[in-house]
Motif scaffolding. Structure first.
Motif, PDB file in Angstrom:
ATOM      1  N   TYR A 105       0.808  -1.251  -0.005  1.00 19.12           N
ATOM      2  CA  TYR A 105       0.074  -0.034   0.259  1.00 19.12           C
ATOM      3  C   TYR A 105       0.793   1.199  -0.219  1.00 19.12           C
ATOM      4  N   ASP A 106       0.191   2.346  -0.545  1.00 19.17           N
ATOM      5  CA  ASP A 106       1.015   3.656  -0.368  1.00 19.17           C
ATOM      6  C   ASP A 106       0.644   4.228   1.074  1.00 19.17           C
ATOM      7  N   ILE A 107       1.810   4.905   1.516  1.00 19.04           N
ATOM      8  CA  ILE A 107       1.599   5.285   3.106  1.00 19.04           C
ATOM      9  C   ILE A 107       1.441   6.700   2.891  1.00 19.04           C
ATOM     10  N   ALA A 108      -0.047   7.291   3.195  1.00 15.90           N
ATOM     11  CA  ALA A 108      -0.219   8.752   3.160  1.00 15.90           C
ATOM     12  C   ALA A 108      -0.542   9.134   4.144  1.00 15.90           C
ATOM     13  N   THR A 109       0.336   8.968   5.232  1.00 18.47           N
ATOM     14  CA  THR A 109       0.250   9.601   6.685  1.00 18.47           C
ATOM     15  C   THR A 109       1.482   9.560   7.144  1.00 18.47           C
ATOM     16  N   LYS A 151      -3.923   0.999  -6.391  1.00 15.25           N
ATOM     17  CA  LYS A 151      -3.234   0.756  -5.221  1.00 15.25           C
ATOM     18  C   LYS A 151      -3.667   1.449  -3.851  1.00 15.25           C
ATOM     19  N   PRO A 152      -4.181   0.714  -3.017  1.00 15.09           N
ATOM     20  CA  PRO A 152      -4.803   1.415  -1.733  1.00 15.09           C
ATOM     21  C   PRO A 152      -3.817   2.471  -0.938  1.00 15.09           C
ATOM     22  N   ARG A 153      -4.515   3.581  -0.337  1.00 18.14           N
ATOM     23  CA  ARG A 153      -3.604   4.266   0.521  1.00 18.14           C
ATOM     24  C   ARG A 153      -3.865   4.276   1.964  1.00 18.14           C
ATOM     25  N   GLU A 174      -4.526   5.981   5.246  1.00 14.80           N
ATOM     26  CA  GLU A 174      -4.512   7.153   5.578  1.00 14.80           C
ATOM     27  C   GLU A 174      -5.111   7.129   7.338  1.00 14.80           C
ATOM     28  N   LEU A 225      -7.509   1.740   5.021  1.00 17.50           N
ATOM     29  CA  LEU A 225      -7.021   1.964   3.666  1.00 17.50           C
ATOM     30  C   LEU A 225      -8.128   2.613   2.990  1.00 17.50           C
ATOM     31  N   PHE A 285      -9.395   3.684  -1.100  1.00 11.96           N
ATOM     32  CA  PHE A 285      -9.330   3.204  -2.522  1.00 11.96           C
ATOM     33  C   PHE A 285     -10.915   3.483  -3.157  1.00 11.96           C
TER      34      PHE A 285
END
Ligand code: MN
Length: 488
Positions: free
Chosen positions: A232-236, A351-353, A355, A371, A373
């Protein structure tokens, strides 16, 4: 994981002599081998049955063998069905009657009475079909040429249904706490569910989960977080919240695996000793095939795990879902589905983020990681299992999922947008008429035919809402079914 295979059982009789029987056996073995190449699970030729005792013996073995998920029968020749009666009556595994024949064409020059005696599936399969009807035995009937794509596709789907049957009959659900207070549709008769579906549904204290969470080491959390970062993309920046979810996931997985549970439920009203509702933790567990239901909904949790097991590689694109809100603009009418956190990434288009956001509902002291998305576009179903009092009803509605028509940048959860069939308003009227829940399993790879077959095997009511359903027709159907199920 147990090996999963299907048995090919051929019907015949001794009247034809050894040569014919040898040909039948050779061809059945060849067919099983060739068909297996196009099926998700192997089909294994077992026997050319010619007597009551042979059939009873193969059924006895099938019932006993945990790797055998179902039998496929076919009558290459004629096979008098009274010899099948005792075996079929005792059969506990799913049954498919494949009505096919070895040759595709009638050979104009070659055909004579010897050919007719050897190749008389049209004759034999009718006798076989009568016994199935006479016994009122659930069976899948697939007719057509055995090498045709459509026949193989339907046989493949039936195999997946049988995997769902096996998952159901071995289902254990771990409940952390009870249902959300006052909610009706998430309730149900757990004893009835165990009798019909095989589910063992039991409760564990949230305090036990907290104790298990305390035992999780920092090294174990490091390792799971590395897995999150890879997927996953880490957006935090709130790494602490992610690590807390990892702790929750490891503890829940450990408790479930210890008890052999494949599904779980929890409720935001009972998080005693926890600082966040599991979000990312539940989502990542679902991606591994575990079922989940929010607000203590054990029925949707078990159904999620079952429908996942019916998908690709035994873990398909099926997920716990909740109907939230509508877009009611004429010509562009959609449902928006989501949950407060827990939507399985098997539905994700990209790809889920990861948050973190504040979650106002429940007892969260800290902002839970989740997650986020968009769901994939494509045809699918939503399914809901409800307790009608005295019986269970499975409702399935066909849907067309779309890429969400707007970005909704302030919505802090995963979202799926779809149009229910036949159209949004009629579809909603039908769903409400049937009593379907706000919680569903949304699936891109289990369809109405599969769920119908599954419900038939489990001996529960099935209601399908599709392109041709009207509220009036459905109301009449439900009235008749109500009567039938009260008599059963
Ligand atoms: Mn919910």
């Amino acid at each position: 994981m147990n090996e999963k295979v299907f048995w090919f059982v051929i019907g015949s009789q001794t009247l034809y002599g050894d040569d014919v029987l040898r040909t039948v056996a050779d061809r059945a073995a060849e067919m099983a081998e060739k068909m297996s190449k196009s099926l998700p699970y192997p089909l294994i030729y077992k026997v050319t049955s010619k007597s009551n005792s042979e059939i009873r013996e193969i059924v006895r073995q099938a019932n006993f063998d945990t790797s055998c998920l179902g039998i496929v029968t076919w009558c290459h020749t004629f096979s008098p069905s009274k010899m099948w009666l005792d075996g079929l009556r005792d059969l506990q595994k799913p049954w498919c009657h494949l009505a096919t024949q070895y040759n595709r064409e009638i050979p104009n020059e070659e055909i004579d009475m010897d050919f007719m005696n050897l190749n008389q599936a049209a004759h034999g399969d009718r006798e076989h079909g009568f016994m199935g009807a006479r016994l009122r035995k659930p069976r899948k009937i697939i007719a057509g040429y055995w090498q045709d794509e459509d026949v193989l596709r339907r046989l493949a789907k039936w195999q997946r249904v049988c995997v769902g049957v096996e998952t159901s009959r071995n289902m254990k659900v771990m409940r952390f706490g009870d249902n959300m207070r006052e909610v009706a549709v998430t309730e149900g008769d757990k004893v009835e569910a165990q009798i019909k579906l095989g589910w063992q549904v039991n409760t564990w204290a949230v305090g036990d989960l907290v104790k298990e969470m305390d035992k999780v080491t920092e090294a174990e959390i490091d390792s799971l977080c590395a897995g999150y970062a890879a997927q996953y993309d880490i957006a935090t920046d709130n790494i602490r919240a992610i690590r807390y979810q990892a702790r929750e996931e490891i503890a829940m997985k450990r408790m479930m695996d210890r008890e052999g549970c494949r599904a779980f439920s929890n409720t935001f009203q009972d998080l005693y000793g926890m600082e966040q509702l599991p979000g990312l933790a539940s989502q990542h567990l679902m991606s591994q095939g575990y079922g989940y239901g929010g607000e203590g909904d054990w029925k949707v949790s078990a159904m999620t795990a079952i429908m996942k097991s019916m998908g690709q590689d035994g873990n398909g694109a099926s997920a716990f879902m909740e109907d939230y809100t509508y877009h009611l603009v004429p010509g562009s009418e959609y449902s928006l589905g989501a949950h407060m956190l827990e939507v399985c990434p098997s539905l994700a288009a990209g790809k889920p983020r990861i948050e973190t956001h504040h979650l106002g509902i429940g007892m969260n002291e800290k902002d839970p990681a989740r997650l986020v998305f968009e769901g994939k576009a494509g045809a699918g179903v939503v399914a809901s299992l409800i307790d009608m009092g005295g019986r269970l009803r499975l409702i399935c509605q066909d849907i067309e999922a779309v890429k969400p028509i707007m970005p909704m940048p302030n919505l802090p959860v995963a979202r799926v947008m779809w149009r229910a069939l036949p159209d949004l308003a009629t579809g909603v009227e039908c769903w409400i008429t049937a009593g379907g829940a706000h919680h569903t399993v949304l699936s891109y790879d289990v369809d109405a035919e599969m769920l119908r077959d599954w419900a038939r095997i489990m001996d529960i009511e099935f209601v399908h809402i599709g392109a041709d359903t009207t509220p009036e027709k459905l109301e009449d159907e439900l009235l008749v079914k109500d009567l039938i199920w009260k008599l059963k």
